[in-house]
Design a protein around this motif. Structure first.
Motif, short mmCIF file in Angstrom:
data_model
loop_
_atom_site.label_atom_id
_atom_site.label_comp_id
_atom_site.label_asym_id
_atom_site.label_seq_id
_atom_site.Cartn_x
_atom_site.Cartn_y
_atom_site.Cartn_z
N VAL A 1 0.93 -1.19 0.06
CA VAL A 1 0.05 0.04 -0.12
C VAL A 1 0.85 1.25 -0.18
N ARG A 2 0.64 2.17 -0.75
CA ARG A 2 1.70 3.24 -1.05
C ARG A 2 1.44 4.19 -0.14
N ASP A 3 0.34 4.66 0.40
CA ASP A 3 0.14 5.79 1.49
C ASP A 3 -0.90 5.18 2.39
N PRO A 4 -0.51 4.23 3.18
CA PRO A 4 -1.63 3.56 4.32
C PRO A 4 -2.43 4.49 4.97
N LEU A 5 -1.58 5.68 5.40
CA LEU A 5 -2.29 6.49 6.34
C LEU A 5 -3.40 7.30 5.66
#
Length: 86
Positions: A45-49
């Protein structure tokens, strides 16, 4: 139970990183934000937050302090019936 069904129905339509994140929480129910970000990056996942925050806004996750959780109706369903798969 009806509320959990609505949430899961919406979750079934998720794609890409959003689906990966939601399925992660189906397996892990409640996870601290730092641990979740680490785990989800390892899953690609590239940008989990950003994804987790978007799922909170959409009502598919909850955030309490530094912890992300599945919404209460889904947690209750899991406690009653066991694991859920999309």
């Amino acid at each position: 139970m009806a509320e959990a069904s609505k949430i899961l129905s919406r979750a079934e339509r998720l794609e890409g990183d959003y689906r990966i994140v939601f399925e992660y929480f189906l397996d892990n129910i409640s996870v601290g934000d730092l641990r979740a970000v680490e785990d989800l990056k390892r899953k690609g996942v590239r940008d989990p937050l950003r994804v987790m925050v978007r799922l909170v806004i959409d009502g598919l996750l909850e955030k309490r302090g530094d912890v992300f959780n599945l919404p209460e109706p889904v947690r209750c369903l899991i406690y009653e019936r066991g694991r859920i798969k999309l």
